[in-house]
Design an enzyme around this catalytic site. Structure first.
Site, PDB file in Angstrom:
ATOM      1  N   LYS A  43      -9.892   7.675   1.769  1.00 45.56           N
ATOM      2  CA  LYS A  43     -10.255   5.987   1.092  1.00 45.56           C
ATOM      3  C   LYS A  43     -11.864   6.188   1.811  1.00 45.56           C
ATOM      4  O   LYS A  43     -12.309   5.191   1.466  1.00 45.56           O
ATOM      5  CB  LYS A  43      -9.393   5.102   1.953  1.00 45.56           C
TER       6      LYS A  43
ATOM      7  N   PHE B   3       1.282  -3.436   4.292  1.00 42.34           N
ATOM      8  CA  PHE B   3       1.847  -4.624   4.360  1.00 42.34           C
ATOM      9  C   PHE B   3       3.413  -4.783   4.423  1.00 42.34           C
ATOM     10  O   PHE B   3       3.490  -4.267   3.268  1.00 42.34           O
ATOM     11  CB  PHE B   3       1.435  -5.763   3.975  1.00 42.34           C
TER      12      PHE B   3
ATOM     13  N   GLU C 236      -1.780   5.130  13.573  1.00 38.15           N
ATOM     14  CA  GLU C 236      -1.285   5.860  12.221  1.00 38.15           C
ATOM     15  C   GLU C 236      -1.114   7.246  13.814  1.00 38.15           C
ATOM     16  O   GLU C 236      -1.254   8.524  13.633  1.00 38.15           O
ATOM     17  CB  GLU C 236      -2.472   5.871  11.442  1.00 38.15           C
TER      18      GLU C 236
ATOM     19  N   HIS D 163      -3.195   7.737   6.001  1.00 38.12           N
ATOM     20  CA  HIS D 163      -3.777   6.342   5.017  1.00 38.12           C
ATOM     21  C   HIS D 163      -4.984   5.986   5.337  1.00 38.12           C
ATOM     22  O   HIS D 163      -5.201   5.875   4.746  1.00 38.12           O
ATOM     23  CB  HIS D 163      -2.438   5.417   5.674  1.00 38.12           C
TER      24      HIS D 163
ATOM     25  N   CYS E 164       1.250  -1.686   0.091  1.00 38.49           N
ATOM     26  CA  CYS E 164       0.448  -0.089  -0.098  1.00 38.49           C
ATOM     27  C   CYS E 164       0.612   1.382   0.292  1.00 38.49           C
ATOM     28  O   CYS E 164       0.402   2.487   0.458  1.00 38.49           O
ATOM     29  CB  CYS E 164      -0.954  -0.181   1.532  1.00 38.49           C
TER      30      CYS E 164
END
Length: 410
Positions: A332, A396, A312, A301, A162
């Protein structure tokens, strides 16, 4: 002497629009692209929602048959960015100093699944397509772009889950900054909406199992239960400042900082202390030569998983302080998680945020988590003067990447 690196072209394919203008209109107005998966039957799956690219037309049907969707999205986004920039190899850029940093997290897995299924059904493993390998290899993203635009300089494919898009743009920025190339097409693409891959993500319990598309991707919300898998691409044209000025290019902004670290902790879980993510932000700030209080907006993120959003937030507090008021949102919530394509798309969103003076919202944030107490720009975006914008990508494998972009000034 280090060079200044500016953004002179933007291109996207996304679940909320297949060009920059449509995508940005959706982002500003808080419209998401999440719905029930249509590409394959999900009746047996516990996860049914996704953020598919809609109404996509590659244009050349014959060429499309030779390209995985991830490669088609990459080429389409790169085409928009190149056209937007006005760059033409051999006319206003030396082909040997014109390159590509085009990444993908997984690459052509949908093609791979399709070909395996075909061979199994025929009970003949010798019947794989001769196009299988060039369609599934991850570096097809950068290879196809370089061929189409006659970019004969540095050409790389970065694959860091990612964090791929952020790493691709960050490494391209470093390349130009240190004088190796004048112009780079930089970004990332992904399309992994294929049954077996989708099943793998679902069985990791990383994705939201909700059936309401308005409550699936809910970063920073108390009830968040995972990310929504998306697809698409985002690309920049990065250019050395004097090269851009000499050809009269329009400039969207400047890349001024980049940091990359590894958690070295777990293959899928981020570090609970947020140390790697925090260090990537610190590195980017030091590269930009600015203090944390100069950052006007953070594109998080922000996947919507319980761990990511909590860790985060911890990382941001390590860098900006427990009482920081810096706005931080997750786009997102609208686009879903494009995996390797996320950083590329989110970089384009940040460039538009700077040029238009607008902070995108985190939609779907209905129930605040008392443990998460930053300003996540809930549900409605804001007009604001943005001089410095920071974008995080956490992948990841423990890969962390941070970019800092700045409003352009002479």
């Amino acid at each position: 002497m280090e060079k200044r690196v500016v953004i002179t072209g933007l291109g996207v394919v996304s679940p909320v629009g297949n060009n920059v203008a449509d995508m940005w209109d959706s982002i500003k107005n808080g419209r998401h692209g999440i719905a029930k998966i249509t590409r394959f039957d999900v009746s047996e799956f516990k996860v049914t929602m996704g953020a598919e690219v809609k109404d996509f037309d590659f244009g050349d049907k014959r060429a499309a048959k030779r390209l995985d969707l991830a490669d088609q999205y990459a080429l389409a986004a790169a085409r928009e960015a190149v056209e937007d920039s006005g760059i033409v190899s051999g006319e206003n850029v030396d082909p040997s100093r014109f390159g590509v940093y085009g990444g993908t997290g997984i690459g052509g897995i949908a093609t791979y699944e399709s070909e395996i299924t075909k061979c199994v059904k025929r009970n003949n493993m010798t019947r794989a397509s001769a196009l299988l390998i060039p369609m599934v290899m991850p570096n097809a993203v950068s290879g196809n772009i370089s061929m189409e635009f006659k970019a004969k300089g540095s050409s790389f494919c970065i694959a860091s889950a990612c964090a791929t898009g952020t790493h691709s743009i960050g490494e391209a920025y470093r390349n130009i900054k240190h004088g190796y190339n004048d112009v780079l097409i930089a970004g990332s693409s992904e399309s992994v909406l294929a049954p077996v891959c989708f099943s793998g993500f679902a069985n990791m319990t990383a994705m939201s199992t909700r059936q309401d598309p308005d409550r699936c991707s809910t970063p920073f919300d108390l009830e968040r239960d995972g990310f929504v898998l998306g697809e698409g691409a985002g690309f920049f044209i990065l250019e050395e400042l004097e090269h851009a000025k000499n050809r009269g290019a329009k400039i969207y902004g400047e890349v001024v900082g980049y940091g990359a670290t590894s958690d070295a902790y777990h293959i899928t879980s981020p570090d609970p202390e947020g140390e790697g993510a925090a260090e990537a932000m610190i590195m980017a700030l030091e590269d930009a030569g600015i203090a944390p209080d100069k950052i006007d907006y953070i594109n998080a993120h922000g996947t919507g998983t319980p761990y990511n959003d909590a860790f985060e937030t911890i990382a941001v507090k390590k860098v900006f302080g427990d009482d920081t008021k810096v706005p931080m949102s997750s786009t997102k919530s609208m686009t879903g998680h494009l995996l390797g394509g996320a950083g590329g798309l989110e970089a384009v969103i940040c460039a538009k945020a700077i040029t238009e003076g607008f902070i995108p919202p985190t939609i779907g944030l209905q129930k605040p988590d008392p443990e998460l107490d930053l300003d996540y720009v809930p549900n409605v975006g804001r007009e604001a003067e943005l001089n410095y914008v920071l974008s995080n990508s956490l992948g990841f494998g423990g890969h962390n990447g941070t970019l800092i972009m700045k409003k352009y000034e002479e």
